[in-house]
Design a protein around this motif. Structure first.
Motif, PDB file in Angstrom:
ATOM      1  N   TYR A 183      27.250 -19.747  14.173  1.00 29.87           N
ATOM      2  CA  TYR A 183      28.554 -19.115  14.271  1.00 29.87           C
ATOM      3  C   TYR A 183      28.375 -17.759  14.946  1.00 29.87           C
ATOM      4  CZ  TYR A 183      33.432 -18.533  12.944  1.00 29.87           C
ATOM      5  OH  TYR A 183      34.795 -18.398  12.980  1.00 29.87           O
ATOM      6  N   HIS A 214      24.925 -17.058   9.156  1.00 29.69           N
ATOM      7  CA  HIS A 214      24.828 -17.059   7.686  1.00 29.69           C
ATOM      8  C   HIS A 214      26.218 -17.162   7.044  1.00 29.69           C
ATOM      9  CE1 HIS A 214      25.463 -12.862   8.698  1.00 29.69           C
ATOM     10  NE2 HIS A 214      25.851 -12.636   7.471  1.00 29.69           N
ATOM     11  N   ARG A 220      30.082 -22.867  -0.089  1.00 30.49           N
ATOM     12  CA  ARG A 220      31.300 -22.853  -0.919  1.00 30.49           C
ATOM     13  C   ARG A 220      31.937 -24.240  -0.943  1.00 30.49           C
ATOM     14  NH1 ARG A 220      33.246 -17.733  -1.980  1.00 30.49           N
ATOM     15  NH2 ARG A 220      35.343 -18.550  -2.250  1.00 30.49           N
ATOM     16  N   ARG A 272      26.936 -20.756   6.889  1.00 22.74           N
ATOM     17  CA  ARG A 272      26.192 -21.376   5.791  1.00 22.74           C
ATOM     18  C   ARG A 272      26.858 -21.079   4.456  1.00 22.74           C
ATOM     19  NH1 ARG A 272      21.932 -20.403   9.187  1.00 22.74           N
ATOM     20  NH2 ARG A 272      21.178 -18.431   8.349  1.00 22.74           N
ATOM     21  N   GLU A 273      27.379 -19.845   4.334  1.00 21.92           N
ATOM     22  CA  GLU A 273      28.059 -19.502   3.081  1.00 21.92           C
ATOM     23  C   GLU A 273      29.305 -20.363   2.890  1.00 21.92           C
ATOM     24  OE1 GLU A 273      28.617 -15.279   3.138  1.00 21.92           O
ATOM     25  OE2 GLU A 273      26.529 -14.920   2.583  1.00 21.92           O
ATOM     26  N   ARG A 281      40.918 -24.932   1.860  1.00 20.70           N
ATOM     27  CA  ARG A 281      41.724 -23.825   1.331  1.00 20.70           C
ATOM     28  C   ARG A 281      41.049 -23.272   0.084  1.00 20.70           C
ATOM     29  NH1 ARG A 281      47.415 -23.394   1.172  1.00 20.70           N
ATOM     30  NH2 ARG A 281      47.379 -24.764   2.955  1.00 20.70           N
ATOM     31  N   LYS A 282      40.528 -24.203  -0.736  1.00 24.39           N
ATOM     32  CA  LYS A 282      39.860 -23.761  -1.965  1.00 24.39           C
ATOM     33  C   LYS A 282      38.616 -22.949  -1.638  1.00 24.39           C
ATOM     34  CE  LYS A 282      39.289 -27.651  -4.227  1.00 24.39           C
ATOM     35  NZ  LYS A 282      38.990 -28.694  -5.191  1.00 24.39           N
ATOM     36  N   ALA A 283      37.876 -23.407  -0.637  1.00 25.69           N
ATOM     37  CA  ALA A 283      36.578 -22.794  -0.377  1.00 25.69           C
ATOM     38  C   ALA A 283      36.688 -21.550   0.485  1.00 25.69           C
ATOM     39  CB  ALA A 283      35.657 -23.799   0.301  1.00 25.69           C
ATOM     40  N   ALA A 284      37.580 -21.572   1.459  1.00 20.46           N
ATOM     41  CA  ALA A 284      37.581 -20.509   2.461  1.00 20.46           C
ATOM     42  C   ALA A 284      38.746 -19.536   2.282  1.00 20.46           C
ATOM     43  CB  ALA A 284      37.634 -21.122   3.856  1.00 20.46           C
ATOM     44  N   GLY A 285      39.639 -19.827   1.358  1.00 25.25           N
ATOM     45  CA  GLY A 285      40.786 -18.946   1.200  1.00 25.25           C
ATOM     46  C   GLY A 285      41.760 -19.155   2.353  1.00 25.25           C
ATOM     47  N   GLY A 341      33.355 -16.341   7.044  1.00 25.31           N
ATOM     48  CA  GLY A 341      33.367 -14.878   7.074  1.00 25.31           C
ATOM     49  C   GLY A 341      34.711 -14.256   6.728  1.00 25.31           C
ATOM     50  N   GLY A 342      35.761 -15.092   6.576  1.00 30.85           N
ATOM     51  CA  GLY A 342      37.062 -14.543   6.196  1.00 30.85           C
ATOM     52  C   GLY A 342      37.503 -13.454   7.169  1.00 30.85           C
ATOM     53  N   ALA A 349      29.759 -23.314   4.154  1.00 30.74           N
ATOM     54  CA  ALA A 349      29.264 -24.661   3.829  1.00 30.74           C
ATOM     55  C   ALA A 349      28.864 -24.726   2.359  1.00 30.74           C
ATOM     56  CB  ALA A 349      28.082 -25.016   4.724  1.00 30.74           C
TER      57      ALA A 349
END
Lengths: 71, 213, 754
Positions: B204, B175, B183, B178-179, B12-16, B22-23, B181
Motif C-alpha cells: 500500500y 503495514h 482486523r 496488513r493491519e 465496515r466493521k473492520a475498517a470503520g 490507515g483510515g 487485513a
C-alpha cells in the motif's frame, strides 16, 4: 478505530477468581510489532484481568501474528 | 456475483467508515504535506460513505466535494457535496480544484490512465493529487477484487507522470494494509469469504503529485 | 543479493534449459510438448504445436527427417523417439489449422525468386513477419513433384499454398526466371531472396552466400546455399534469410545474437538412472492411434529436477532452484508490500545435498543462508522463526548447562572433550561414559560443555555465532589450547571453521585409532548407516565411522542416499523450528530410507528418526551400552532436553569435582508440577517448556491473578516472561499442580493482567 469483535473470544464458564466476578466483553488493546488493535475480549470488570481463550490464541491471533510478521 | 468487499458489512466493521487501510491517517498526512488551506476547493474521487469529504470540510475548512458511482454507498453516506459520478468521467470543468484525493480507488477504475487524465484536467495548474492505493508485486490482473486489480507501483508511477504530474512524495504504508487485513481476519466469521488484501505480497502506498504548469 | 548475482544463480540452474530435441532441431520444434499431447491422444492440440513453428506444416511435417533423433536422450534407453513417424501420423489425423496470424504490415516489400521448397518457406516466413511478399516462380513446389503419394499425398501442397496466400503472400507463377527479373525486383523492393536450387547457376552468380546471414555481395540480395537436400534444412535456410531481411530492412546489426538460430548445444541434464529401456514402436503399415500414443509415451519429457527428486524441501515448494532464487531475490528487494518467501527461505536445511547432486553445483544452502543474513541485517526476519532454538542455545551456554573444567585433580589438559549441546541433552549417560573412557585411556582430558553456535549460524545471526565461538575460544585458550575431541559432526565443522589453528579430532576417528572401549557391543548385527549431513564432505570421518562399526561387527547397509549424498534428518538449518510440518515430512522420508534399524553418529539425526517412529541407535548406544533397548528410546522432549543438560552438569560437578552447583535456583523452579499425558503432548507440539509452565504457576501464586471454571473447578493463569505469553489450565493438588492444558501467543495484551 472501532472496537473489533472476534467470534472466537468466548470464555464461557470462566470467572475471575480474585474478584469472584463474571467476565464481560470489554475493549482491550492488543499489540504486536508496532501494530495496535482494540478488540473486545473477556475481561474482569473489576481488576481488568483479560482472558485469551485457547482457540483464539491458536486460531485468529496466531494468523494475525503470522500476517504481521510476513511469514 | 457476491458483493465487492468495500460494500460488505465485514469491512465496515473492520475498517470503520473510511473503508480503507490507515483510515484518516494518510488523508491527514497528504493534507498536511500539501498545506491544505481553508477555502480550497477539494474533490474526493470514490468518496464511498463521504468520510474523507466530511473530514476535509470539518478539519481543514476545505470546500470539499465527493463523487461516487455506487448508489448503495451514496444512500448510506452522510454529509454535503456528494455527487453520483464515475471517477474517469467527472462532472466538473477544467481547473476547478486546488486538490484531488483518490484513496484506495484508482485500481478500481476501468481505465487508470483515463482517470488520471481526468484528474489532471479538473485540477488547477500547481494543484495537488493525493493518491493512496494497493500495489501488486507483479502485473497479474485476473479477477475483480481489489487485490487482483492492483498493479505494480512502477506502472502507476509511470501513468501519473505521463498524465502531466510531478511526483513530490512516495511512501510505503504496507503495514497499514496488513493491519486492515488483521482486523478483517479478527472479525471474520466462519461464513465470511476471506479477504484477499493479504494476498500475493500486496503493498500500500501514498503518493502526492503536483499538476505541472 | 545483487541483480548480477541473481543472474549467476539463475544461470546455474538448468531446469529451464531447452531439451536436446528442440535445441538440435534446425527449426526448434517443441517436440517435448508435442509428445506430451500425442501421448494424451490430443492430435489437434499436438498439430497446433507443429503448425506454430513449421512453415507449410502440412508439407514439412510429412517430410521431416528428424535430425533431433541424433541427440534424443532416449537413444540410450531403447532408441530415439520416432518423431518423424509421429509428425506424419499427426499430419494425417489432426484437424488442419489456419496459418498463424502475420505481424502488422511493416510497409516493406520483398521478392522471393524461385519456388522450390526453400522459396516457398521463405515466402511463408517473410509474409508472417509482416513483409509485403511476392513469390516469382515457374511451378510452385517444383522439387516436391517427384515425391511418392505415400510421402506427400495429393492436395497437401495445394492446401499449404492456399495458406501462404492467406498469410498475404502473392504468387506469380509461370514467370521466366532470369537475371533481368532479379535486377528489376532489386530495384522495386527493399530486399530480394533467391531460392538458389530453383535457378540456373549462371543466374545466381553472386558467390556463396554468407553462412551466418545468407547475404550476398549485392546489398539487399539474399540467397540460399546451393544443393541442400534435407527439407528441414531448406526451411531453416529460408528462416535464416527471413531473419536477415528483417535486420537489413530495419537497419539493425545483421550479426549480433544469432547463436540460437540454428541447432545449438543445451546444458539440460536428464538422468537415465531409473528409466526402463523400451524400443521404438514399429508398424510397417503405418502408425495406428495406439501406436502413436505408445511411441509418444516413450518420450522422457526431459527435465533435470535432480535436486528436487532428492530433497523433500525443494519438492514441497513445487518448483525448482531457478524459481526459488528469484523468489528469494524478490523477497529481499521488496520495498513496497509484503514478503512472501520468508518461510521458504527459512525452511532450507542448509545440508548441501543439492549442491552435490546438481550437475552445475547449485547450492540452495548458499542462497538461503545469504538471504537469512540479509533479513537479520535489515530487521525483516520474522521474530518467531528461530526464537525458540536461540533460547535453547542460550540455555545451553548459560550458567545452568555450560561447564569448562580440567580433568578432576588436573591443572592442565592435553585433550578437551567437546560433546556438544545436543548429545548432553539427549544422552547425558552416554556423555558421562564417554568422558570416563577418554580420561581412563588418555589421562588429562578436560571437559567443555557448550553449544558450538550452529543455531545462530543457521538463523543468519553471524554476530551471535561469532560471539559464541569467541566464548569457546576463550575457554580453549585459558585451558592451554588442548587437542579438541569432538563428537557431534556439526560441532566438528563449526569448530574447524572457528578455531582454524586448533588441533581437532572427531571422537570417532580417535576411537578408531585407540580401539574400542571395554564393554563396547560386539555382535553380528545388520544396521543401516545414517551419515549426518554435516559429515557429507568429511571423507575421513565417513570412513572412520564405518571402520568403527566394522570393529563392532556391524554389517553396514547403505541407504540409497548416503555418504557424500546423505540426506538431512530435518533438523538442519533449523527447519524444524521454522516449518514443523515440513520437518515432519522430511524425517519421515528419511526414516523410510532403510528397512534395517539405523545407526548414526549425530544424536539429532538419531532423535529425529526416533520421532518419526524409526528404530535408531547413536554410536554411544553401541560403544557404551546401557543395557536397555536403546534403538527404541524415544526422543526426549524439549523440557527433558534442558533438564538433562542441567542435571548432567550438576552430577558431573558433584561426582567428579566434588563441587556443589553454584547456580542459584530461580523461585519458579521449586514449583511442583505434574502433567496429564495429553498436556505433555500438547506442550511438546506447542514448544512450551516445563519451566514456562512453572513460571506461570509461580506468578499466579504470587499475584493471585487467575480465572476459575465454574464447572470443572480448573484454574487458568497466564504469564509473559519475555515476549511470549503462556496460559496454563491446571488443578491445585495440595502444594503442587496438575496441568491439563497450555497454550501461548505472541501478541501482547496491553494493560491486562498479563
Amino acid at each position: 478505530m472501532s472496537v473489533i469483535k472476534v467470534p472466537e473470544a468466548d470464555a464461557a464458564g470462566w470467572k475471575c477468581r480474585a474478584c469472584d466476578a463474571e467476565l464481560e466483553m470489554l475493549p482491550v488493546e492488543l499489540e504486536y510489532l508496532d501494530s495496535l488493535f482494540t478488540v473486545a475480549l473477556p475481561t474482569c470488570p473489576q481488576c481488568g484481568q483479560v482472558l485469551i481463550p485457547e482457540n483464539l490464541a491458536l486460531g485468529k491471533m496466531n494468523q494475525v501474528e503470522h500476517l504481521l510478521e510476513d511469514k | 456475483m457476491e458483493q465487492p468487499l468495500w460494500e460488505r458489512p465485514v469491512l465496515r466493521k473492520a475498517a470503520g467508515r473510511t473503508l480503507r487501510p490507515g483510515g484518516f491517517e494518510l488523508t491527514d498526512r497528504a493534507a498536511n504535506r500539501m498545506g491544505l488551506l481553508p477555502g480550497w476547493r477539494v474533490l474526493d474521487v470514490g468518496c464511498g460513505l463521504g468520510a474523507t469529504v466530511n473530514r476535509l470540510r470539518s478539519r481543514y475548512g476545505a470546500l470539499a466535494f465527493g463523487v461516487e458511482p455506487s448508489p448503495g454507498q451514496l444512500d448510506a453516506a452522510q454529509g454535503a457535496g456528494l455527487v453520483r459520478a464515475q471517477g474517469h468521467c467527472l462532472p466538473f470543468g477544467p481547473n476547478s480544484f486546488h486538490a484531488l484525493f483518490c484513496e484506495c480507488v484508482l485500481s478500481l477504475l476501468p481505465d487508470a490512465a483515463q482517470g488520471l487524465g481526468e484528474f489532471h484536467c479538473v485540477l488547477r495548474p500547481g494543484g495537488f493529487l493525493a493518491l493512496s492505493d494497493l500495489c501488486a508485486p507483479d502485473a497479474d490482473t485476473a479477477g475483480n477484487d481489489c487485490a487482483a486489480r492492483a498493479v505494480p507501483l512502477a506502472e502507476t508511477h509511470g501513468l501519473v507522470k505521463a498524465a502531466g504530474f510531478e511526483v513530490l512524495l512516495l511512501e510505503d504504508h504496507s503495514h497499514r494494509l496488513r493491519e486492515l487485513a488483521a482486523r478483517l481476519l479478527f472479525s471474520s466469521g466462519e461464513n465470511d469469504v476471506p479477504c484477499s488484501c493479504n494476498r500475493r505480497g500486496l503493498g500500500y502506498y501514498l503518493m502526492i503529485a503536483k499538476k505541472r504548469g | 543479493m545483487e541483480q548480477h548475482e541473481l543472474r549467476q544463480w539463475e544461470n546455474k540452474c538448468i531446469q529451464e534449459e531447452v531439451p536436446q530435441c528442440t535445441a538440435s532441431c534446425p527449426l526448434h520444434v517443441d517436440a517435448k510438448t508435442f509428445c506430451s499431447l500425442m501421448r494424451q491422444r490430443r492430435w489437434d492440440k499436438a498439430w497446433a504445436v507443429l503448425a506454430r513453428t513449421l512453415p507449410l506444416p502440412g508439407v514439412l511435417a510429412r517430410l521431416c527427417d528428424a535430425p533431433c533423433k541424433r541427440n534424443c536422450v532416449r537413444k540410450d534407453a531403447g532408441g530415439s523417439i520416432e518423431i518423424g513417424l509421429l509428425e506424419r501420423f499427426c499430419a494425417e489425423n489432426a484437424k488442419p489449422v489456419a496459418p498463424p496470424r502475420p505481424l502488422p504490415a511493416r510497409g516493406k516489400s520483398v521478392a522471393v525468386i524461385g519456388g522450390g521448397l526453400t522459396g516457398l518457406c521463405a515466402a511463408w516466413e517473410l509474409a508472417r513477419r509482416g513483409f509485403r511478399t511476392t513469390l516469382y516462380c515457374g511451378v510452385p513446389g517444383s522439387d516436391l513433384s517427384a515425391l511418392p503419394e505415400t510421402q506427400l499425398p495429393a492436395g497437401a501442397l495445394e492446401r499449404e499454398l492456399e495458406n501462404l496466400a492467406r498469410l498475404g503472400a502473392a504468387l506469380e507463377t509461370g514467370v521466366p526466371l532470369d537475371t533481368a527479373l532479379i535486377e528489376a525486383q532489386l530495384a522495386e523492393n527493399d530486399a530480394v531472396f533467391l531460392d538458389s536450387d530453383a535457378l540456373s547457376e549462371a543466374m545466381a552468380d553472386f558467390g556463396e552466400p554468407d553462412e551466418l546471414t545468407l547475404g550476398t555481395g549485392q546489398p539487399g540480395l539474399f540467397a540460399s546455399p546451393r544443393g541442400e537436400s534435407a527439407p528441414v534444412l531448406k526451411a531453416a535456410a529460408a528462416r535464416r534469410a527471413a531473419n536477415s531481411v528483417e535486420r537489413f530492412t530495419q537497419g539493425v546489426s545483421m550479426v549480433t545474437g544469432r547463436e540460437l538460430e540454428g541447432p545449438y548445444a543445451t546444458r539440460l541434464y536428464t538422468n537415465l538412472g531409473n528409466v526402463e529401456p523400451a524400443p521404438p514402436v514399429v508398424n510397417a503399415a503405418g502408425y495406428t492411434e495406439t501406436d502413436a500414443r505408445d511411441e509418444a509415451k516413450r518420450c522422457l519429457q526431459c527435465e533435470c529436477m535432480e535436486c528436487v527428486k532428492n530433497c523433500e524441501y525443494l519438492r514441497h515448494y513445487k518448483a525448482y532452484p531457478k524459481v526459488y532464487v528469484r523468489q528469494a531475490y524478490n523477497n529481499e528487494s521488496i520495498v513496497m508490500g509484503t514478503r512472501q518467501a520468508n518461510t521458504m527461505i527459512n525452511s532450507c536445511m542448509l545440508c548441501g545435498l543439492c549442491e552435490v547432486i546438481c550437475p552445475e553445483d547449485f547450492s540452495m544452502a548458499d542462497v538461503c543462508l545469504q538471504a537469512r543474513r540479509t533479513m537479520v541485517e535489515k530487521g525483516t526476519m520474522p521474530p518467531s522463526a528461530h526464537e525458540f532454538a536461540l533460547r535453547d542455545m542460550a540455555f545451553a551456554n548459560g550458567e545452568k548447562a555450560a561447564l569448562a573444567r580440567h580433568a578432576p585433580g588436573a591443572d592442565a589438559s592435553e585433550y578437551l572433550f567437546f560433546p556438544g549441546c545436543q548429545l548432553t541433552a539427549s544422552d547425558p549417560g552416554g556423555v558421562m561414559a564417554a568422558y570416563a573412557d577418554l580420561r581412563q585411556r588418555l589421562g588429562a582430558v578436560g571437559l567443555l560443555l557448550h553449544c558450538c553456535g550452529a543455531p545462530a549460524e543457521w538463523s543468519g545471526r553471524q554476530a551471535l555465532a561469532g560471539e559464541t565461538m569467541a566464548e569457546i575460544r576463550g575457554h580453549w585458550e585459558r585451558m592451554g589450547k588442548p587437542h579438541l575431541v569432538v563428537s557431534c559432526p556439526t560441532c566438528l565443522k563449526a569448530l574447524r571453521q572457528g578455531l582454524p589453528e586448533a588441533e581437532i579430532s572427531s571422537h570417532w576417528s580417535l576411537l578408531r585409532a585407540l580401539g574400542l572401549p571395554d564393554g563396547a557391543r560386539q555382535q553380528d548385527t545388520e544396521l543401516a548407516i545414517n551419515d549426518p549431513c554435516a559429515a557429507r564432505h568429511d571423507a575421513v570421518l565417513l570412513e572412520d565411522a564405518r571402520a568403527l562399526l566394522e570393529q563392532m561387527q556391524v554389517r553396514i547397509t547403505e541407504p540409497e542416499l548416503s555418504g557424500e549424498r546423505t540426506e538431512c534428518c530435518g533438523y538442519g538449518g533449523l527447519l524444524s523450528e521454522a516449518n514443523p510440518e515440513l520437518a515432519k515430512a522430511v524425517r519421515e522420508r528419511r526414516a523410510q530410507a532403510a528397512d534395517e534399524d539405523f545407526v548414526t553418529y549425530c544424536v539429532m539425526c538419531r532423535d529425529m528418526l526416533a520421532k518419526a517412529g524409526k528404530r535408531a541407535l547413536h554410536f554411544y548406544d553401541l560403544l557404551y551400552p546401557a543395557g536397555e533397548d536403546s534403538a527404541a528410546r524415544p526422543a526426549p522432549g524439549y523440557s527433558a532436553r534442558r533438564e538433562n543438560r542441567a542435571r548432567l552438569r550438576e552430577t558431573l560437578l558433584a561426582e567428579l569435582w566434588r563441587e556443589e552447583s553454584e547456580t542459584e535456583t530461580a523461585p519458579h523452579e521449586s514449583v511442583r508440577v505434574e502433567f496429564t499425558e495429553q498436556a505433555r503432548d500438547i506442550m511438546e507440539e506447542r514448544r512450551i517448556l516445563t519451566s514456562d509452565v512453572q513460571k506461570v504457576l509461580h506468578a499466579a501464586r504470587e499475584t493471585g491473578a487467575c480465572f476459575v471454571h465454574k464447572e470443572t473447578g480448573h484454574v487458568l493463569a497466564s504469564h509473559r516472561p519475555v515476549v511470549v505469553t503462556y496460559w496454563v489450565e491446571y488443578e491445585e493438588r495440595g502444594d503442587g499442580f496438575l496441568v491439563h492444558n497450555a497454550w501461548s501467543h505472541r501478541m501482547r495484551v496491553k494493560g491486562g493482567a498479563s
